[in-house]
Design an enzyme around this catalytic site. Structure first.
Site, mmCIF file in Angstrom:
data_model
loop_
_atom_site.group_PDB
_atom_site.id
_atom_site.type_symbol
_atom_site.label_atom_id
_atom_site.label_comp_id
_atom_site.label_asym_id
_atom_site.label_seq_id
_atom_site.Cartn_x
_atom_site.Cartn_y
_atom_site.Cartn_z
ATOM 1 N N CYS A 171 0.816 -1.219 0.000
ATOM 2 C CA CYS A 171 0.000 0.000 0.000
ATOM 3 C C CYS A 171 0.849 1.267 0.000
ATOM 4 O O CYS A 171 0.354 2.344 -0.308
ATOM 5 C CB CYS A 171 -0.937 -0.007 1.201
ATOM 6 S SG CYS A 171 -1.934 -1.493 1.271
ATOM 7 N N HIS A 191 -3.437 6.888 2.777
ATOM 8 C CA HIS A 191 -3.819 5.608 2.187
ATOM 9 C C HIS A 191 -5.226 5.269 2.675
ATOM 10 O O HIS A 191 -5.527 5.370 3.869
ATOM 11 C CB HIS A 191 -2.817 4.532 2.599
ATOM 12 C CG HIS A 191 -3.285 3.148 2.294
ATOM 13 N ND1 HIS A 191 -3.804 2.799 1.072
ATOM 14 C CD2 HIS A 191 -3.334 2.033 3.055
ATOM 15 C CE1 HIS A 191 -4.141 1.527 1.096
ATOM 16 N NE2 HIS A 191 -3.877 1.030 2.289
ATOM 17 N N ASN A 243 -10.373 -0.413 -0.435
ATOM 18 C CA ASN A 243 -8.923 -0.258 -0.247
ATOM 19 C C ASN A 243 -8.220 -0.845 -1.472
ATOM 20 O O ASN A 243 -8.218 -2.053 -1.661
ATOM 21 C CB ASN A 243 -8.510 -0.985 1.038
ATOM 22 C CG ASN A 243 -7.002 -0.971 1.275
ATOM 23 O OD1 ASN A 243 -6.216 -0.719 0.368
ATOM 24 N ND2 ASN A 243 -6.613 -1.272 2.497
HETATM 25 C C1 LIG Z 1 -10.512 -5.260 9.587
HETATM 26 C C2 LIG Z 1 -11.120 -4.292 10.600
HETATM 27 C C3 LIG Z 1 -12.167 -3.402 9.944
HETATM 28 C C4 LIG Z 1 -11.780 -5.090 11.712
HETATM 29 O O1 LIG Z 1 -12.253 -4.210 12.695
HETATM 30 P P1 LIG Z 1 -11.903 -4.478 14.234
HETATM 31 O O2 LIG Z 1 -12.605 -3.438 14.976
HETATM 32 O O3 LIG Z 1 -10.410 -4.521 14.357
HETATM 33 O O4 LIG Z 1 -12.544 -5.893 14.445
HETATM 34 P P2 LIG Z 1 -11.968 -7.163 15.223
HETATM 35 O O5 LIG Z 1 -11.131 -7.980 14.294
HETATM 36 O O6 LIG Z 1 -11.339 -6.739 16.525
HETATM 37 O O7 LIG Z 1 -13.306 -7.906 15.524
HETATM 38 C C5 LIG Z 1 -14.313 -7.320 16.336
HETATM 39 C C6 LIG Z 1 -15.550 -8.175 16.301
HETATM 40 O O8 LIG Z 1 -16.137 -8.121 14.985
HETATM 41 C C7 LIG Z 1 -16.284 -9.454 14.470
HETATM 42 N N1 LIG Z 1 -16.004 -9.418 13.042
HETATM 43 C C8 LIG Z 1 -14.813 -9.546 12.413
HETATM 44 N N2 LIG Z 1 -14.991 -9.444 11.090
HETATM 45 C C9 LIG Z 1 -16.293 -9.231 10.893
HETATM 46 C C10 LIG Z 1 -17.072 -9.037 9.729
HETATM 47 N N3 LIG Z 1 -16.538 -9.023 8.500
HETATM 48 N N4 LIG Z 1 -18.393 -8.835 9.889
HETATM 49 C C11 LIG Z 1 -18.969 -8.841 11.101
HETATM 50 N N5 LIG Z 1 -18.281 -9.027 12.238
HETATM 51 C C12 LIG Z 1 -16.953 -9.216 12.121
HETATM 52 C C13 LIG Z 1 -15.274 -10.279 15.213
HETATM 53 O O9 LIG Z 1 -15.664 -11.617 15.242
HETATM 54 C C14 LIG Z 1 -15.295 -9.647 16.577
HETATM 55 O O10 LIG Z 1 -16.405 -10.125 17.290
HETATM 56 P P3 LIG Z 1 -16.308 -10.390 18.894
HETATM 57 O O11 LIG Z 1 -16.041 -9.017 19.479
HETATM 58 O O12 LIG Z 1 -17.648 -10.932 19.204
HETATM 59 O O13 LIG Z 1 -15.172 -11.323 19.074
HETATM 60 C C15 LIG Z 1 -10.018 -3.397 11.208
HETATM 61 O O14 LIG Z 1 -9.189 -4.150 12.049
HETATM 62 C C16 LIG Z 1 -9.151 -2.749 10.189
HETATM 63 O O15 LIG Z 1 -9.605 -2.016 9.320
HETATM 64 N N6 LIG Z 1 -7.839 -2.951 10.285
HETATM 65 C C17 LIG Z 1 -6.908 -2.339 9.393
HETATM 66 C C18 LIG Z 1 -6.964 -3.048 8.141
HETATM 67 C C19 LIG Z 1 -6.192 -2.346 7.123
HETATM 68 O O16 LIG Z 1 -6.138 -1.162 7.098
HETATM 69 N N7 LIG Z 1 -5.611 -3.130 6.263
HETATM 70 C C20 LIG Z 1 -4.938 -2.669 5.168
HETATM 71 C C21 LIG Z 1 -3.743 -1.963 5.537
HETATM 72 S S1 LIG Z 1 -3.048 -1.670 4.066
#
Ligand SMILES: CC(C)(COP(=O)(O)OP(=O)(O)OC[C@H]1O[C@@H](n2cnc3c(N)ncnc32)[C@H](O)[C@@H]1OP(=O)(O)O)[C@@H](O)C(=O)NCCC(=O)NCCS
Length: 331
Positions: free
Chosen positions: A120, A256, A287
């Site tokens: 990225c 980004h 993204n």
């Molecule tokens: C991916 C992302 C949106 C997930 O959000 P988060 O707040 O970190 O979510 P978590 O992984 O901690 O999960 C939180 C809860 O949502 C749930 N969950 C995870 N993915 C899910 C989905 N697609 N739909 C619904 N629920 C989901 C999990 O099971 C968890 O449930 P629990 O609290 O009951 O255990 C976030 O971590 C993110 O954007 N990270 C950066 C990613 C990024 O920028 N990547 C590219 C960099 S180049």
């Protein structure tokens, strides 16, 4: 004694062009396979819909089209391009670089051409290299491009990533300038966190498997989220300091497009004044990794949120963990 060519005093972004795939994919189309909801995806990431390439919209095609538009915007002929740099992680051939095909398609006269693998952060790496080439005299005009077809390497059943990744291409022409148009880059990587975003397996594992499949991207989203929200605001501040400007001087912030909440956290940490317009292309584009910054800037220009001559801050980060930031003048 070796003769060293004289470069331009400074370099600038001369033109911008993008290609957005035709197929719009709303959250409703992907939630079934990952037991999710439109509401959850919008709340956690800011994404409403994304664009995925059709069969005809190959990486080469999207990259070439974005480049053509950038050349037109810059008023530069393909024959004037000395180097084509494509930042991408989704070219499906190990070698040669997709940049060589794009240079040929554009009708450059045997421009140097190579790909950059910095995920990225790749577009900001390409802009930094182009800046240095123009100023050192090794090239006069350079195409710096970010292009991805991530839908091909996204597992539609992976809850942590299926809703995030998307496709598109964005290009800039970098050329000589009498005034500074591109600030010093702040860049780096952290291989200790190599595992946080990566291909699930390498090609040898794929071939050895009984059920060979494309090596999809996997991500430890929460760890990436925490790293990006804290570490990248510091990198952004360093880029401002090196360019000799403050957050008050900025017109636009183009991070980004990873997640709107990461963007918000960075803006808060940097104490960005309210007058600085912030890119939110992720809502409709998803993204697109290396393509996300030029795509986001183009939307701001198209919607009148950014204008030629504005001061913009780019900050990019992703797999590697690689990152890069610089201040630029909007073309
Ligand atoms: C991916 C992302 C949106 C997930 O959000 P988060 O707040 O970190 O979510 P978590 O992984 O901690 O999960 C939180 C809860 O949502 C749930 N969950 C995870 N993915 C899910 C989905 N697609 N739909 C619904 N629920 C989901 C999990 O099971 C968890 O449930 P629990 O609290 O009951 O255990 C976030 O971590 C993110 O954007 N990270 C950066 C990613 C990024 O920028 N990547 C590219 C960099 S180049």
């Amino acid at each position: 004694m070796i003769t060293v060519p004289a470069g331009a005093p400074y370099a600038k972004l001369m033109g911008l062009g993008v290609y957005r795939p035709s197929r719009i994919v709303p959250n409703s189309e992907i939630v079934g396979a990952i037991d999710s909801s439109d509401e959850w995806i919008q709340q956690r990431s800011g994404i409403r819909q994304r664009r995925w390439a059709t069969e005809d919209e190959t990486l080469q095609m999207m990259t070439t089209e974005a480049s053509r538009r950038a050349l037109e915007d810059a008023g530069v002929d393909a024959a004037q391009i000395d180097c084509v740099i494509v930042a991408t992680v989704s070219h499906m051939m190990q070698t040669p670089a997709v940049a060589t095909l794009v240079a040929h398609d554009l009708g450059t006269e045997q421009a140097a051409a190579f790909d950059v693998s910095a995920a990225c952060a790749g577009f900001c790496h390409a802009v930094a290299m182009a800046n240095d080439m123009v100023r050192s005299g090794s090239a006069r005009h350079v195409l710096a491009i970010g292009a991805e077809r991530l839908s091909e390497i996204t597992d539609p059943t992976d809850r942590g990533s299926a809703f995030i990744f998307a496709d598109g291409a964005g290009a800039v022409v970098v050329g000589p300038s009498e005034t500074p148009g591109i600030g010093p880059v702040v860049w780096g990587s952290d291989g200790a966190q190599y595992d946080l975003i990566r291909s699930r397996e390498d090609w040898r594992d794929v071939i050895a498997s009984d059920e060979p499949r494309m090596p999809h991207l996997v991500m430890q989203g929460n760890a990436v989220f925490r790293w990006a929200s804290f570490a990248m605001a510091k990198v952004a501040q360093q880029a401002l300091d090196l360019a000799g400007v403050s957050a008050e001087d900025l017109d636009v912030f183009v991070p980004h497009q990873a997640n709107n909440r990461i963007t918000d956290a960075m803006a808060r940490s940097m104490k960005l004044p309210a007058k600085v317009r912030i890119a939110r292309d992720i809502a409709d584009q998803g993204n697109t990794s290396a393509a996300s910054i030029p795509l986001a800037l183009e939307r701001m220009v198209a919607e009148g949120e950014a204008s030629s001559g504005d001061l913009a801050l780019f900050v990019a980060f992703g797999a590697g963990l690689a990152y890069a930031a610089q201040v630029v003048v909007v073309p």
